[in-house]
Design an enzyme around this catalytic site. Structure first.
Site, PDB file in Angstrom:
ATOM      1  N   GLU A 127       0.849  -1.191   0.000  1.00 18.17           N
ATOM      2  CA  GLU A 127       0.000   0.000   0.000  1.00 18.17           C
ATOM      3  C   GLU A 127       0.889   1.247   0.000  1.00 18.17           C
ATOM      4  O   GLU A 127       1.834   1.286   0.779  1.00 18.17           O
ATOM      5  CB  GLU A 127      -0.906   0.032   1.239  1.00 18.17           C
ATOM      6  CG  GLU A 127      -1.919   1.167   1.155  1.00 18.17           C
ATOM      7  CD  GLU A 127      -2.887   1.215   2.339  1.00 18.17           C
ATOM      8  OE1 GLU A 127      -2.777   0.372   3.247  1.00 18.17           O
ATOM      9  OE2 GLU A 127      -3.722   2.113   2.341  1.00 18.17           O
ATOM     10  N   GLY A 267       3.572   2.369  10.762  1.00 19.50           N
ATOM     11  CA  GLY A 267       3.302   1.570  11.961  1.00 19.50           C
ATOM     12  C   GLY A 267       3.079   0.102  11.660  1.00 19.50           C
ATOM     13  O   GLY A 267       3.706  -0.770  12.261  1.00 19.50           O
ATOM     14  N   ALA A 268       2.190  -0.164  10.729  1.00 22.05           N
ATOM     15  CA  ALA A 268       1.841  -1.552  10.437  1.00 22.05           C
ATOM     16  C   ALA A 268       1.001  -1.583   9.174  1.00 22.05           C
ATOM     17  O   ALA A 268       0.576  -0.542   8.674  1.00 22.05           O
ATOM     18  CB  ALA A 268       1.052  -2.153  11.590  1.00 22.05           C
ATOM     19  N   ASN A 271      -2.293  -6.304   5.473  1.00 19.73           N
ATOM     20  CA  ASN A 271      -2.372  -7.319   4.416  1.00 19.73           C
ATOM     21  C   ASN A 271      -3.255  -8.487   4.847  1.00 19.73           C
ATOM     22  O   ASN A 271      -3.152  -8.961   5.970  1.00 19.73           O
ATOM     23  CB  ASN A 271      -0.974  -7.869   4.118  1.00 19.73           C
ATOM     24  CG  ASN A 271       0.071  -6.789   4.075  1.00 19.73           C
ATOM     25  OD1 ASN A 271       0.020  -5.913   3.242  1.00 19.73           O
ATOM     26  ND2 ASN A 271       0.994  -6.827   5.019  1.00 19.73           N
ATOM     27  N   GLU A 304      -5.201  -2.872  12.853  1.00 15.68           N
ATOM     28  CA  GLU A 304      -4.908  -3.706  11.674  1.00 15.68           C
ATOM     29  C   GLU A 304      -5.877  -4.880  11.608  1.00 15.68           C
ATOM     30  O   GLU A 304      -6.336  -5.253  10.541  1.00 15.68           O
ATOM     31  CB  GLU A 304      -3.460  -4.201  11.696  1.00 15.68           C
ATOM     32  CG  GLU A 304      -2.394  -3.109  11.815  1.00 15.68           C
ATOM     33  CD  GLU A 304      -2.561  -1.948  10.847  1.00 15.68           C
ATOM     34  OE1 GLU A 304      -3.076  -2.156   9.746  1.00 15.68           O
ATOM     35  OE2 GLU A 304      -2.184  -0.814  11.218  1.00 15.68           O
ATOM     36  N   GLU A 326      -9.766   4.151   6.537  1.00 11.17           N
ATOM     37  CA  GLU A 326      -8.928   4.612   7.646  1.00 11.17           C
ATOM     38  C   GLU A 326      -9.720   5.340   8.735  1.00 11.17           C
ATOM     39  O   GLU A 326      -9.552   5.073   9.918  1.00 11.17           O
ATOM     40  CB  GLU A 326      -7.772   5.474   7.134  1.00 11.17           C
ATOM     41  CG  GLU A 326      -6.779   4.717   6.240  1.00 11.17           C
ATOM     42  CD  GLU A 326      -6.193   3.472   6.883  1.00 11.17           C
ATOM     43  OE1 GLU A 326      -6.323   3.281   8.103  1.00 11.17           O
ATOM     44  OE2 GLU A 326      -5.604   2.654   6.132  1.00 11.17           O
TER      45      GLU A 326
HETATM   46  N1  B3K Z   1      -2.921   1.025   5.737  1.00  9.78           N
HETATM   47  C1  B3K Z   1      -1.607   1.192   6.314  1.00  9.78           C
HETATM   48  C2  B3K Z   1      -0.925   2.430   5.894  1.00  9.78           C
HETATM   49  C3  B3K Z   1      -0.266   2.340   4.574  1.00  9.78           C
HETATM   50  C4  B3K Z   1       0.554   3.580   4.301  1.00  9.78           C
HETATM   51  C5  B3K Z   1       1.080   3.597   2.920  1.00  9.78           C
HETATM   52  N2  B3K Z   1       1.967   4.721   2.681  1.00  9.78           N
HETATM   53  C6  B3K Z   1      -1.644   1.125   7.800  1.00  9.78           C
HETATM   54  C7  B3K Z   1      -2.938   1.405   8.442  1.00  9.78           C
HETATM   55  O1  B3K Z   1      -3.512   2.459   8.349  1.00  9.78           O
HETATM   56  O2  B3K Z   1      -3.449   0.505   9.049  1.00  9.78           O
HETATM   57 ZN    ZN Z   2      -5.408   1.833   8.886  1.00  9.31          ZN
END
Ligand code: B3K
Ligand code: ZN
Length: 880
Positions: A127, A267-268, A271, A304, A326
Site C-alpha cells: 500500500e 506503523g503496520a 495485508n 490492523e 482509515e
Molecule cells: N494502511 C496502512 C498504511 C499504509 C501507508 C502507505 N503509505 C496502515 C494502516 O492504516 O493501518
Molecule cells: Zn489503517
C-alpha cells in the site's frame, strides 16, 4: 531546472478499469539480489470495454524478463515495456492468461516499498502502490483478484515462508531449497498482497470464533525477540472477541499471521491474513516498553485486525476514498481502547493528538479535505486529516444518528458492500437508508478542509427565566477553499446549576436538541431554554463531540467551577486546559514585551484541587495536570510565534505550580506501586502517570533533594515508564548526573533498538541551546542508522516536531539541519524524507525572522534537482 512535479490525479477523472484480473498465480523464487517473480494473470475484458483496447499495466522500477500470452511468447511489436509501464497493444477479446517474469533486487530496495529485506528477512509493503514494484499489474484498489502465491527459497536461510490466506502446500526441493503455496480465497486489491520469508521465531496461540471456527494465531519476530510478544497476542485475541461482540464481525481464514520487522516505513499494514508490523507496535516487556507503548500496541494490533472488515472485505474504489477504510478503522480502534481502558482518558489522549497533529495540518499549507479531490503522490495523504479527522466524522455520524441508527447503517454497509471496492457516497447511503436521514449536508465534512470555529455567547434573562445561547460557525479560508458552507455540528452540552447538577434542557427553542445533543447546522443559530431558575454555567462540546475550535469566553471562576463540577469528565479536563492556556498565552505576551511574568491564583488553586482530590482516577488527574504543549500554545497564538517566549512562559508556570504545591507534589511523586508488581493495566499505568507528572514539577525545584528524587527514580526503576520519565527530566532540564544517566541507559539497552530509539529521542527533544550540535553528533553515533526509519524518526523527526525552540532557533541552524537531512534521506527513502519535511508546515505562523529562515531552508530543498515525487509534492505545497 528541478525535478518535475508529478501529474495531478483527480477524483473527477475516475474511470472504472477496462480489464479485470480474476486470478493471480505468483511464483516467487527468492534471492537477495535477484528474485525471480513469475506472475500468471487471468485477464478478462470488461463488458463495456471496446474490443482491441490496449491493456496498460503499472510498473515501478521493473525489469521485464519474459512475457507470454496464453502460453505463447509475445512478438516484440505486440507490447511495449518500460520500467513503469507495460502495454499489450491489442489483447484478445476473450479471457486470456498473461505470464510475466520480472527480476527484483530486494537488497537494494531502500525505499521499503515492494519487496525488500529487513535484517535478512524478506518482506513486502504494497500500500499504496508497491505491488507494481513486484510485477506489472492493474495496481488500483478497484481491481480485486484471488491470489495463489508460491514461495521458494533455501530452507536454511528462510525456514519460514508466508503469504496471504491459508497454507495450501509445502515441500522440499533440490539443493536444500523448499517451497510453500498460500491461497487466499477472498478477492482483494494488490495493495493487500504480502509475502514474508526468513529465519524467524514463532509465537502461537489459537482463537475460536463465535461460530466455532478455530483460527491459528501466529506472531513471527526476529529470533531473540519472542519473549516480547505476549502483550500483542493478548491484544489480538481481545480485538477479535470485541469485533464479534460489538459489531458482529468474525474472522474469515484458518490462520492470522503477524510478522514484526525492524525496518518499516510506518506503523503496520493490514495485508489480508498476514499483517506486517513495525517492531515498535508488537514488542513489549516492562523493562523496555512504556505504558504508552503498551497502549499503542493494543491500539495498532486492533486497528490492523479491524481492517479485515473495514478495508479488506470492503475496500476503497480509489485512493481518494482512503478515509472510508482509515477513518472508520481509527474510530473502531478508539472505541476498542475506550472499552479496554478509561473512556474519558482515551478521549482526552485522542483529542490531544487531533489538536496537536490535525488542527495545524488543517490550518496550514498542507490542509486538505478528509476526502481529497486531487493528489500528486498518494503516500502523502496518509495524514492526520484522513485518519484522525476521518474518525471524528464517523464519531459525529454516530452522535447524529444515535447508537442504534449508527449500528443499523453499518450492518447495512457490511451486508451490501461485502466483497466490493466502494465509496464514501455508498457508505453514507447505507446510513441514510437505514435511518431515513438526509445526510447531504453532513457529507460536507468529507468535502471541506479547515477546522470550523464555533463561537458561543450566552445571555440569562432573570425576569423570563430564560437562558439564550447564540451560536456561530465559520471555517477560516484554507488553500484552494476561500469560502465554505455551514457544517452539521453536533454539540453535546449541559447547563449546570449552582449545586453542580445538570438542569433540564428539554425545553429548547431554535435548534434541534435531542437528549443532550444540539445540532448546529446554520451559520448562526439562537437557542433559548426556558424555566431556568438561576444563571447556569454552560458546558459545551462535551466529550469533544465535533472537531471544531470553540470560542467561548468563560470567566476564570466559571472554568474553575467546570473543572470541579462538570459531570462530563472530558470537559472537566478541558476547563483546566483552557484556564492554563489563558495564563500561558498571557505570560508569553508578557515575556515578549520584557515584562515581569505572573501567574493567576485561580490556576494555582485548580491545580491544588486536582492534586488533593484522590477520588478522581489517577490517569485523569495526570492528564489534567499536564499543561498544554508548546506546540498547542503556538497554535493558539496563531501568528508571529516566538517559540522561546512560549517556552519561557510554560517553564515559568511549571515553576509557579511546583512552588505552590511542593509538599503534595513530592508526596505524589514518590508514591509508587510496589516494586516488582508491574502490570500494564490502565489503573497501574494511571498511578505511574500521576507519580511521573508530579515528578515533572518536583524536578524544577532548585534543590538537591529534588534532583535526588529524579535520579533515584531513574536508577531504581523496575520498568521503562518510570525510567524514561526520569531520564527525560534529567536530560531536558539539564540536571546534575545527566551524562551518567545517558551512559547507564546506553549500557543497559545497547542491544535493544526500540529502547535505543527512546535514548536518541530524549536527547533530540531536549530544549537546550546545544541541541543542534548534539543531534549532529548523534548522527555520527555507531548506533545511528540513516536507513532505519525508526531511528531516523527518533532522532530527526523528534527534533523537528518535538523541540520547537531548537528547530526554530533564530540562527537558522535547526531548519538547516532538517533540510539537509531531508535531502540526504530522500535519495534513499522518499516516504521517510517527505514525512520529515512536513515538520515545516507551520512556518508561516512564526515571527518574521524565523519564517524567513524556514523559507530559505525550504527553498534549499526545493532547489534540489533530483528530489523524489514525495518530497517535491510536500515542498511545493508548503511553499505555495
Ligand atoms: N494502511 C496502512 C498504511 C499504509 C501507508 C502507505 N503509505 C496502515 C494502516 O492504516 O493501518
Ligand atoms: Zn489503517
Amino acid at each position: 531546472m528541478h525535478s518535475e512535479t508529478a501529474p495531478a490525479i483527480r477524483l473527477e477523472d475516475y474511470q472504472p478499469p477496462a480489464y479485470c484480473i480474476e486470478q493471480v498465480h505468483l511464483t516467487v523464487d527468492l534471492a537477495p539480489k535477484a528474485t525471480r517473480v513469475t506472475a500468471v494473470l487471468s485477464v478478462r475484458k470488461e463488458p463495456d470495454t471496446a474490443n482491441g483496447t490496449p491493456l496498460v499495466l503499472d510498473g515501478d522500477d521493473l525489469k521485464l524478463k519474459t512475457i507470454r500470452l496464453d502460453g505463447n511468447a509475445l512478438a516484440e511489436g505486440a507490447y511495449a515495456a518500460t520500467v513503469d509501464r507495460l502495454e499489450v497493444h491489442t489483447p484478445p477479446e476473450t479471457p486470456f492468461e498473461l505470464t510475466l517474469e520480472t527480476e527484483l533486487d530486494p537488497d537494494s530496495n531502500t525505499k521499503l516499498m515492494g519487496l525488500y529485506r529487513s535484517s535478512g528477512t524478506y518482506c513486502t509493503q504494497c500500500e499504496a502502490e508497491g505491488f507494481r514494484r513486484i510485477t506489472y499489474f492493474l495496481d488500483r484498489p478497484d481491481v480485486l483478484s484471488v491470489y495463489t502465491t508460491r514461495l521458494e527459497a533455501p530452507k536454511a536461510d528462510c525456514p519460514v515462508l508466508l503469504a496471504n490466506g491459508n497454507l495450501a502446500e509445502t515441500g522440499d526441493l533440490e539443493h536444500g531449497r523448499h517451497f510453500a503455496v498460500w491461497h487466499d480465497p477472498h478477492p482483494k486489491p494488490a495493495y493487500l498482497f504480502a509475502l514474508v520469508a526468513g529465519d524467524l521465531a514463532e509465537v502461537s496461540d489459537r482463537f475460536t470464533t463465535a461460530s466455532g471456527e478455530s483460527v491459528a494465531l501466529n506472531i513471527y519476530v526476529e529470533k531473540g525477540k519472542e519473549d516480547r510478544c505476549a502483550w500483542a497476542m493478548d491484544s489480538l485475541k481481545r480485538s477479535m472477541r470485541w469485533d464479534e461482540d460489538v459489531f458482529g464481525l468474525e474472522y474469515d481464514l484458518d490462520v492470522f499471521n503477524i510478522v514484526a520487522v525492524s525496518d518499516f516505513n510506518m506503523g503496520a499494514m493490514e495485508n489480508k491474513g498476514l499483517n506486517i508490523f513495525n517492531d515498535k507496535y508488537v514488542l513489549a516487556d516492562p523493562e523496555t516498553a512504556t505504558d504508552q507503548d503498551y497502549a499503542n500496541i493494543e491500539a495498532v494490533i486492533a486497528h490492523e485486525y479491524f481492517h479485515n472488515w473495514t478495508g479488506n472485505r470492503i475496500t476503497c474504489r480509489d485512493w481518494f476514498q482512503l478515509c472510508l477504510k482509515e477513518g472508520l478503522t481509527v474510530f473502531r480502534d478508539q472505541e476498542f481502547s475506550s472499552d479496554m481502558r478509561s473512556r474519558a482518558v482515551k478521549r482526552i489522549t485522542d483529542v490531544r493528538l487531533l489538536k496537536s497533529h490535525q488542527f495545524p495540518e488543517d490550518a496550514g499549507p498542507l490542509a486538505h479535505p478528509v476526502r481529497p479531490r486531487i493528489y500528486h503522490e498518494i503516500n502523502n495523504f496518509y495524514t492526520a486529516t484522513v485518519y484522525e479527522k476521518g474518525a471524528e466524522v464517523v464519531r459525529m455520524l454516530k452522535t447524529v444518528l444515535g447508537p442504534e441508527g449508527f449500528r443499523a447503517g453499518l450492518d447495512l454497509y457490511f451486508d451490501r458492500h461485502d466483497g466490493e471496492a466502494t465509496t464514501i457516497e455508498a457508505f453514507l447511503a447505507c446510513f441514510e437508508e437505514a435511518t431515513g436521514t438526509d445526510l447531504t449536508q453532513f457529507s460536507l465534512w468529507y468535502e471541506q478542509a479547515g477546522t470550523p470555529v464555533v463561537s458561543a455567547e450566552t445571555e440569562y434573562d432573570p425576569d423570563r427565566k430564560t437562558f439564550t445561547l447564540s451560536l456561530n460557525q465559520e471555517i477560516p479560508p484554507v488553500p484552494g477553499q476561500k469560502s465554505s458552507k455551514p457544517a452539521v455540528i453536533p454539540l453535546r452540552f449541559g447547563l449546570i446549576g449552582p449545586n453542580g447538577n445538570d438542569l433540564d434542557i428539554s425545553a429548547a427553542k431554535g435548534a434541534e436538541v435531542s437528549g443532550d445533543v444540539l445540532i448546529l447546522n446554520k451559520s448562526h443559530q439562537d437557542v433559548t431554554f426556558e424555566n431556568i431558575a438561576s444563571p447556569p454555567v454552560l458546558s459545551l462540546l462535551r466529550g469533544f463531540s465535533a472537531p471544531v475550535r470553540l470560542n467561548q469566553q468563560l470567566e476564570p471562576q466559571e472554568l474553575e467551577f467546570l473543572a470541579a463540577k462538570d459531570a462530563d469528565l472530558f470537559n472537566r479536563w478541558q476547563a483546566v486546559q483552557t484556564l492554563a492556556m489563558l495564563d500561558l498565552v498571557r505570560t508569553t505576551g508578557l515575556y515578549s514585551q520584557n515584562q515581569q511574568l505572573t501567574s493567576t491564583q485561580t490556576l494555582i488553586d485548580v491545580f491544588g484541587a486536582i492534586l488533593n482530590d484522590s477520588t478522581v482516577d489517577d490517569a485523569l488527574r495526570a492528564q489534567a495536570l499536564t499543561l498544554p504543549s508548546e506546540a498547542d500554545i503556538a497554535q493558539e497564538i496563531g501568528k508571529n510565534v516566538n517559540p522561546d517566549a512560549i517556552h519561557a512562559a510554560r517553564t515559568f508556570l511549571r515553576k509557579e505550580i511546583a512552588t505552590a504545591h511542593d509538599p503534595v507534589l513530592r508526596r505524589l511523586a514518590t508514591d509508587l506501586s510496589p516494586p516488582g508488581a508491574y502490570s500494564p493495566d490502565a489503573a497501574s499505568a494511571g498511578k505511574r502517570a500521576l507519580a511521573n507528572r508530579a515528578l515533572y514539577y518536583v524536578a524544577v525545584a532548585d534543590d538537591t533533594a529534588a534532583s535526588d528524587i529524579v535520579w533515584q527514580r531513574f536508577s531504581n526503576a523496575d520498568n521503562m515508564t518510570d525510567r524514561l520519565a526520569a531520564l527525560t527530566l534529567l536530560v531536558h532540564d539539564d540536571m546534575p548526573r545527566t551524562n551518567a544517566a545517558l551512559e547507564d541507559y546506553l549500557a543497559r539497552f545497547e542491544g535493544n533498538s526500540l529502547a535505543m530509539d527512546k535514548w536518541f529521542m530524549t536527547q533530540a527533544t531536549a530544549p537546550i541551546s546545544n541541541a543542534v550540535a548534539r543531534v549532529r553528533q548523534l548522527m555520527t553515533h555507531p548506533l545511528y542508522d540513516a536507513g532505519n526509519p525508526n531511528r531516523v524518526r527518533s532522532l530527526l523527526q523528534s527534533f523537528a516536531t518535538g523541540n520547537p525552540t531548537q528547530f526554530a532557533k533564530p540562527d537558522g541552524t535547526g531548519f538547516e539541519l532538517v533540510a539537509e537531512s531531508v535531502l540526504d534521506i530522500d535519495r534513499r527513502n522518499p516516504q521517510v524524507a517527505s514525512r520529515l519535511l512536513t515538520s515545516f508546515r507551520s512556518w508561516r505562523a512564526l515571527d518574521p525572522q524565523r519564517s524567513a529562515l524556514a523559507e530559505s531552508a525550504l527553498l534549499r530543498v526545493s532547489a534540489c534537482e533530483e528530489l523524489s515525487r514525495d518530497s517535491r509534492d510536500i515542498v511545493d505545497r508548503t511553499l505555495q
